[in-house]
Write a protein that holds these residues in place. Structure first.
Motif, PDB file in Angstrom:
ATOM      1  N   GLU A  37      -3.964 -10.083   9.226  1.00 17.63           N
ATOM      2  CA  GLU A  37      -4.661 -10.056   7.945  1.00 17.63           C
ATOM      3  C   GLU A  37      -4.494  -8.761   7.159  1.00 17.63           C
ATOM      4  OE1 GLU A  37      -8.666 -11.603   7.985  1.00 17.63           O
ATOM      5  OE2 GLU A  37      -8.199 -12.853   9.708  1.00 17.63           O
ATOM      6  N   SER A  38      -3.455  -7.962   7.455  1.00 19.38           N
ATOM      7  CA  SER A  38      -3.175  -6.799   6.631  1.00 19.38           C
ATOM      8  C   SER A  38      -2.522  -7.281   5.332  1.00 19.38           C
ATOM      9  CB  SER A  38      -2.272  -5.822   7.375  1.00 19.38           C
ATOM     10  OG  SER A  38      -1.093  -6.454   7.787  1.00 19.38           O
ATOM     11  N   TYR A  39      -2.490  -6.419   4.338  1.00 17.65           N
ATOM     12  CA  TYR A  39      -1.962  -6.833   3.044  1.00 17.65           C
ATOM     13  C   TYR A  39      -1.327  -5.655   2.307  1.00 17.65           C
ATOM     14  CZ  TYR A  39      -6.350  -4.834   1.362  1.00 17.65           C
ATOM     15  OH  TYR A  39      -7.401  -3.984   1.115  1.00 17.65           O
ATOM     16  N   VAL A  40      -0.490  -5.987   1.316  1.00 16.71           N
ATOM     17  CA  VAL A  40       0.220  -4.999   0.515  1.00 16.71           C
ATOM     18  C   VAL A  40      -0.505  -4.824  -0.817  1.00 16.71           C
ATOM     19  CG1 VAL A  40       2.354  -4.581  -0.787  1.00 16.71           C
ATOM     20  CG2 VAL A  40       2.476  -5.417   1.548  1.00 16.71           C
ATOM     21  N   THR A  41      -0.568  -3.561  -1.288  1.00 14.07           N
ATOM     22  CA  THR A  41      -1.019  -3.285  -2.651  1.00 14.07           C
ATOM     23  C   THR A  41       0.078  -2.507  -3.365  1.00 14.07           C
ATOM     24  OG1 THR A  41      -2.115  -1.204  -2.069  1.00 14.07           O
ATOM     25  CG2 THR A  41      -3.466  -3.213  -2.024  1.00 14.07           C
ATOM     26  N   ALA A  42       0.113  -2.647  -4.675  1.00 14.23           N
ATOM     27  CA  ALA A  42       1.085  -1.919  -5.492  1.00 14.23           C
ATOM     28  C   ALA A  42       0.400  -1.431  -6.750  1.00 14.23           C
ATOM     29  CB  ALA A  42       2.257  -2.829  -5.850  1.00 14.23           C
ATOM     30  N   THR A  43       0.867  -0.306  -7.233  1.00 12.12           N
ATOM     31  CA  THR A  43       0.414   0.240  -8.513  1.00 12.12           C
ATOM     32  C   THR A  43       1.651   0.590  -9.310  1.00 12.12           C
ATOM     33  OG1 THR A  43      -1.540   1.173  -7.452  1.00 12.12           O
ATOM     34  CG2 THR A  43      -0.974   2.037  -9.607  1.00 12.12           C
ATOM     35  N   ALA A  44       1.730   0.096 -10.541  1.00 15.01           N
ATOM     36  CA  ALA A  44       2.881   0.374 -11.403  1.00 15.01           C
ATOM     37  C   ALA A  44       2.389   0.814 -12.777  1.00 15.01           C
ATOM     38  CB  ALA A  44       3.760  -0.861 -11.534  1.00 15.01           C
ATOM     39  N   GLU A  45       2.901   1.958 -13.243  1.00 16.24           N
ATOM     40  CA  GLU A  45       2.554   2.462 -14.580  1.00 16.24           C
ATOM     41  C   GLU A  45       3.687   2.112 -15.529  1.00 16.24           C
ATOM     42  OE1 GLU A  45       1.516   6.583 -14.749  1.00 16.24           O
ATOM     43  OE2 GLU A  45       0.179   6.401 -13.020  1.00 16.24           O
TER      44      GLU A  45
END
Length: 190
Positions: A37-45
């Motif tokens: 149940e781990s997951y990926v996050t992303a941040t894009a400017e």
């Protein structure tokens, strides 16, 4: 400080905040991985002011910066990589209403035991998936492996006019406090 100085400061703050080049930040939260149940996050400017127009936003020209992280099911950050140099064609595709419809973000940390994290959604020729591991191919620890796409959203950032109204409100409260302080000795003397 007199009222003219205060008005000048507020005016300069408003002009500075409204002329700043701004970037719109998109945040991705992936679905839970198989088993752990781990997951990926992303941040894009993205380099656009106000609502971003429809089209493709490419890294190094339209995407100012992006990062990818892997989180455990308890939200602890397991791995995180920020872009420094990337040989892939990383992009976000937006529709007319500013929603992300297709993307490819891939980051590989430097070093033998560095993390590899990527998220792909609705890209031609690739399956929709989030993936993250640490280590070499022979002894890799896989954190995330999911075939479902997560959700993109725009980060809430106040408009320059909101900052100006906030500054004006603080100036008003400060002015009223200054007037109250100036009136008290006169009232006590009477």
């Amino acid at each position: 400080m007199d009222i003219k100085s205060l008005a000048l400061i507020i005016g300069l703050a408003f002009v500075a905040s409204s002329t700043q080049a701004s970037a719109v930040t998109y945040i991705y939260t992936g679905g839970p991985s198989f088993g752990n149940e781990s997951y990926v996050t992303a941040t894009a400017e993205l380099n656009c002011s106000g609502p971003c127009a429809a089209g493709d936003y490419l890294y190094s020209s339209d995407i100012a910066a992006f990062s990818l992280s892997i989180h455990s099911k308890t939200n602890e950050v397991l791995e995180s990589v920020s872009v420094t140099f990337d040989g892939w064609v990383d992009y976000l595709r937006l529709n007319a209403s500013g929603q992300v419809t297709s993307w490819f973000l891939y980051l590989n940390g430097n070093g033998a035991d560095a993390p590899l994290i990527y998220t792909i959604g609705n890209d031609v020729g690739f399956p929709t998936m989030d993936y993250g591991l640490r280590g070499t191919c022979e002894s890799a620890e896989t954190y995330v492996n999911t075939g479902t796409a997560g959700v993109w959203q725009v980060a809430a950032v106040p408009e320059p006019s909101t900052w100006a109204m906030l500054l004006l409100g603080f100036a008003g409260v400060g002015f009223m406090a200054h007037r109250q302080k100036a009136k008290k000795p006169a009232l006590l003397a009477a």
